[in-house]
Design a protein around this motif. Structure first.
Motif: not given
Lengths: 340, 340, 340
Positions: A12-15, A17, A101, A104
């Protein structure tokens, strides 16, 4: 056996960083991170010196430092520093994977980097579009990815697997229109004057006991199934393209193999109605329950196959779409294999 | 493949007493105990009658009684009693291993008992010497024993693996003096006017920001690495043999294979300064953290190798001591194999 | 390798009802249920369509509905409904196993159904007879079923394995009378003027320090061992058939293989004295402890065999009954194999 020249959802995008995330897809351990300008990057999760996993090291600027002897690898997988010496020996490199990316999710290309064409990523533009409300999730599934795709493509299981959410008597006997394309299978199921699914009713506040129902999907090999589905008042013209009075969902399943028996199951459910309505978000739990029911059935099925491998099976008429989807992927894998 | 004619540390002295302890080394399940006169004893952990583990039985005087049918074995592995009959049939015996207590550890010889020469046990006389303060520990490590030895012999990893305890910029680029002996590898690293390791500073109360630092070790195949290391005021003559103003540690690592993927990691850290000083014992936790960091790196490395077996690797200059150590052990195993 | 044409205990009577129970015996996953008239039924636990386990489905009347696509199977294993189509294709069937409730247990026949003769189920009529007090239990055992049978047939282990319950010095040296029959092994051990077992003493309130003791059993291949055992006052004629002053137990062990390394261990202990006496039920815990001690020894033995496979063993005289029992079963399996 996996299709190599393909995009797979890896996270997922938020995973992903500014730290190091380890994930294995298609049998390939990968370490993921974002560069300082926010771009996703993916490297083989292994130092080529002494096989330490790079995910146990550190992200420094846009490079990864191995946590064992301090070797540093750039985003292209080239070793650029060995702290204890000045020269970099030949062969000091690891595999780098094209990473993008989109919609999402983070996508990785597992085959020949020269062939990594971003236009091959399925168009799921509503994911992230402010005109749609998105809710997504992830399961680590103890089941083969094709079995998890099968259950999405199957038209008849909702009545049994999803009794409280998607059960729909009409669907069991509806005949799907199957359309084969060179790189996709499309299915249209239109069910006029049918029993609406409980999940759709609860989400929309629909009052009538009968509805015009549609469940359409497209399978994009190797791993994406995108649904366009919903309900509308009978005779409101939804089958002729008028969705002004319809409640529409786009549900996307991206099921990436970790190996032959374990999968990463990413899903996102999007709706184009009641987008700003907090009360409507009670649907989230319904969706999670539904997709978890698929997961549980496929895990039970995998355990059953493991316990009784090679026993004879039969096909039924309703298997047509799943068989076509499996055949399409098999042909693509075979073509790739034949091409070396 | 393990060296068979060799002493291996099988247990800490305090672990072996008047009860039965099961431990597997070099793939060989062993039951350990002490005889009434305090001597350690080691037998195959298997009754030759019906394969019950003897460790589930009882120690009676200096003999072991199987907990299933009551057969009794003496310290030489001979069956001396079958309760339900008077005759002892031929073949009623199990393997007995030479066992010795030395330097706070119990050592077992896994090869031909006739060749079990106690003088081959490395001299670690400071372990148990009242002039030294000893602290020891044990890890059950999910990693290959040679990988765990490699990390001890490596001169450059402290900066990355031990940032809070042994990090030492000087060591990363210091050139070790490597000396090959017939049955050992010796390494000397002298770092005049270097940054002292945080662990040494905290333990000793050393005030200066620079120190004369040394990290010397000897590898005694198959499994013992003994460090002589410490810090002293710059120019105090420590490199000429004057340790009167030095803070000296002897750290010994004995890493015994359980099998190819799991190891018993015994360690003991000894210091010759502040021997009676309770406050100095805060160093214990520093030491435990440090050696656990080695363990964690090697376990991560083992998992990485298991996930990606056979991938190509490179060597760097700093690998010289570990490669020499591996070569020495490989030659000894090959010689043993060739001799039958 | 298991005997196929045989009855195996698959469950306790109370475990099987109007829901679906999954259990694997002899490597064969089975789903169990009761029909509306209370009869036990057993089917292959696998839908022949897409390998979903039927135990994840539903029992509807006397039929099982697969939880995936809704296929329905009758008690004979025939598919009788495919909701999404009208025709049932050839091959739409799964295996059905003869199943019988008898003596508080459910028995399944794993071989040719045409040969499933209920008279071959051992006579254990006291189980469920109101003239006897029964207590039963179940262990899921990590041990081979023949090893678990061996320990029941062994005459000498009680002294070591059951020190607080069945220990009996007399039994270690008593010579059993072994009688081979075509389909059974019978053993009689009569121990006049012997030390009574602690469990029997506590259960009966017997006061004398010596007793006439008997431990008789019959082994009915493949998996049932039935004990007739107890104590009586010395000279009270128990060995001549007068049990009026005896305390009698019937202990039955039915040990069904799940696979070669795991077993289902069913047991039932019955007594014909103090049947209505609640205080006497303290014996239950003694019995459970005793049979668990057998289990623990066999699990330790299995782990030992797994760690050191193929090492040489010896036999002792007391092994005669267990060797005869193993030989009898081996001959039956070989005969079955030879017959195809």
């Amino acid at each position: 056996m996996f299709l190599r020249n393909a995009w797979y959802v890896v996270a997922c995008d938020h995973e992903v960083g500014r730290s190091l995330l380890a994930r294995t897809i298609c049998g390939e351990p990968i370490v993921l991170f974002r560069t300082q300008d926010g771009q996703p990057a993916a490297l083989e999760n292994r130092c080529c010196h002494r096989n330490a996993p790079l995910s146990a090291g550190k992200l420094i600027d846009d490079e990864v430092q191995c946590g064992y002897h301090g070797l540093v690898f750039n985003r292209q997988g080239r070793c650029v520093l060995i702290p204890s010496q000045t020269a970099i020996p030949p062969g000091a490199e690891i595999r780098a994977f094209p990473a993008v990316e989109r919609h999402r999710w983070i996508w990785v290309w597992t085959g020949d980097p020269a062939r990594a064409d971003e236009t091959l990523i399925p168009d799921l533009h509503w994911q992230g579009d402010p005109g749609w409300h998105n809710v997504g999730g992830y399961f680590h599934a103890k089941a083969n990815y094709q079995a998890l795709i099968d259950i999405q493509l199957d038209n008849t299981h909702a009545q049994y697997v999803h009794p409280t959410t998607l059960a729909n008597v009409g669907a069991v006997r509806a005949t799907p229109r199957v359309k084969r394309e060179a790189d996709a299978i499309r299915v249209e199921r239109l069910m006029p004057d049918s029993d609406p699914q409980p999940l759709y009713v609860r989400a929309s506040g629909f009052k009538d006991a009968r509805a015009d129902v549609w469940v359409n999907w497209v399978y994009k090999p190797p791993t994406v199934v995108a649904f366009d589905t919903g309900i509308a008042e009978r005779g409101s013209g939804v089958f002729e393209g008028n969705r002004s009075r319809a409640f529409t969902f786009h549900n996307v399943h991206a099921i990436t193999p970790e190996n032959e028996r374990v999968s990463h199951y990413f899903w996102m459910s999007s709706r184009s109605f009641k987008v700003g309505d907090e009360a409507a978000n009670r649907i989230h739990e319904d969706i999670r329950i539904t997709f978890r029911e698929d997961l549980e059935m496929c895990e039970a099925q995998q355990a059953c196959i493991d316990a009784m491998p090679g026993r004879p099976t039969i096909d039924i008429n309703a298997d047509n779409p799943t068989i076509q989807a499996r055949n399409l992927l098999a042909r693509m894998i075979e073509a790739e294999r034949a091409a070396g």
